[in-house]
Design a protein around this motif. Structure first.
Motif, PDB file in Angstrom:
ATOM      1  N   GLY A  79       0.814  -1.204   0.000  1.00 19.99           N
ATOM      2  CA  GLY A  79       0.000   0.000   0.000  1.00 19.99           C
ATOM      3  C   GLY A  79       0.848   1.254   0.000  1.00 19.99           C
ATOM      4  N   VAL A  93      -5.422   1.031   0.700  1.00 20.79           N
ATOM      5  CA  VAL A  93      -4.925  -0.034  -0.182  1.00 20.79           C
ATOM      6  C   VAL A  93      -4.038  -0.991   0.607  1.00 20.79           C
ATOM      7  CG1 VAL A  93      -3.581  -0.536  -2.256  1.00 20.79           C
ATOM      8  CG2 VAL A  93      -5.004   1.529  -2.151  1.00 20.79           C
ATOM      9  N   ARG A  94      -4.344  -2.278   0.543  1.00 21.53           N
ATOM     10  CA  ARG A  94      -3.521  -3.294   1.196  1.00 21.53           C
ATOM     11  C   ARG A  94      -2.317  -3.663   0.320  1.00 21.53           C
ATOM     12  NH1 ARG A  94      -6.153  -6.666   5.178  1.00 21.53           N
ATOM     13  NH2 ARG A  94      -4.743  -8.325   4.527  1.00 21.53           N
ATOM     14  N   SER A  95      -2.573  -3.784  -0.989  1.00 27.30           N
ATOM     15  CA  SER A  95      -1.526  -4.151  -1.937  1.00 27.30           C
ATOM     16  C   SER A  95      -2.048  -3.881  -3.343  1.00 27.30           C
ATOM     17  CB  SER A  95      -1.134  -5.625  -1.776  1.00 27.30           C
ATOM     18  OG  SER A  95      -2.264  -6.457  -1.969  1.00 27.30           O
TER      19      SER A  95
END
Length: 249
Positions: A79, A93-95
């Motif tokens: 992120g 965003v995590r990824s």
């Protein structure tokens, strides 16, 4: 133009999209040189596919794994990496996956360039002529017959209405609404996708926001509910920017 982001495996449809994608650089440049029309082709930045949940992140990792095994250049980002690349993204965003080879083109400008190319090559274009059916080497438009050594069926969802096709093409219409917004050039550098929402920056300062997916037949109307859904999804990606600075084109 994103066969990697649309695919879940390396099936026949994916291979067709990939082969077409590989031809696009030369195809667009030939059109530009021949017609002087810029089709709005963007080959910088690529596509950023976001994962905002644990489930989406699992799916991204799976996609990343098989695409790397197939030899494609794919980057798995944190992120923090995402916010460094695209500072206007405010979603948690995590990824994300970065697909640097993905491209975009402006369809209306592309069609304009293709039409000009055809006219320069002596192609006859008949507008307002409805082809009802085909038989061997012949297209039927009412009482008019047009013969050719080859016939290409390229009428999209209306292909299912053509008589004489064997086999018939079993497709049906779905409705997708998109929205065009104004943005300062360079606000977003990459195509950004999050679940069913995508943002596509254009060279002229437009930002294309799509898309709804509706079982509405041939209804082409724009609805308040559809536009609200698009804007809500976009604000989940970049709340501050969409609230303060965009204008509908």
């Amino acid at each position: 133009l994103s066969p990697l982001s649309e695919a879940d495996d390396q099936g026949a449809f994916f291979q067709l999209g990939l082969a077409s994608h590989a031809l696009y650089d030369a195809f667009v440049e030939e059109l530009r040189q021949e017609t002087g029309i810029d089709p709005g082709y963007r080959d910088e930045g690529g596509l950023l596919s976001l994962a905002l949940s644990e489930e989406a992140e699992i799916l991204l990792r799976r996609r990343c794994d098989w695409q790397r095994q197939a030899g494609f250049k794919v980057e798995f980002l944190s992120g923090e990496d995402v916010r460094s690349l695209e500072p206007l993204i405010t979603a948690p965003v995590r990824s994300a996956l970065l697909l640097p080879a993905e491209r975009s083109v402006e369809p209306r400008k592309l069609v304009k360039a293709l039409r000009e190319s055809c006219l320069k090559r002596g192609v006859e274009i008949r507008t307002g002529t409805r082809v009802d059916g085909v038989s061997k080497n012949t297209a039927h438009a009412g009482s008019t017959k047009m013969e050719a050594s080859a016939i290409v069926i390229a009428c999209g969802v209306w292909s299912s209405e053509l008589k004489g096709l064997d086999p018939a093409i079993p497709i049906y219409p779905r409705k997708g609404q998109i929205l065009s917004l104004r943005m300062p050039p360079g606000a977003f550098r990459r195509i950004i996708r999050s679940q069913s929402t995508y943002l596509v920056p254009r060279n002229n300062g437009e930002l294309i926001l799509g898309a709804t997916d509706e079982d509405a037949g041939f209804d082409a109307s724009v609805t308040a509910a559809g536009l609200a859904k698009l804007l809500t999804s976009a604000m989940e990606i970049s709340w501050e920017w969409f609230v303060q600075t965009n204008q509908v084109v």
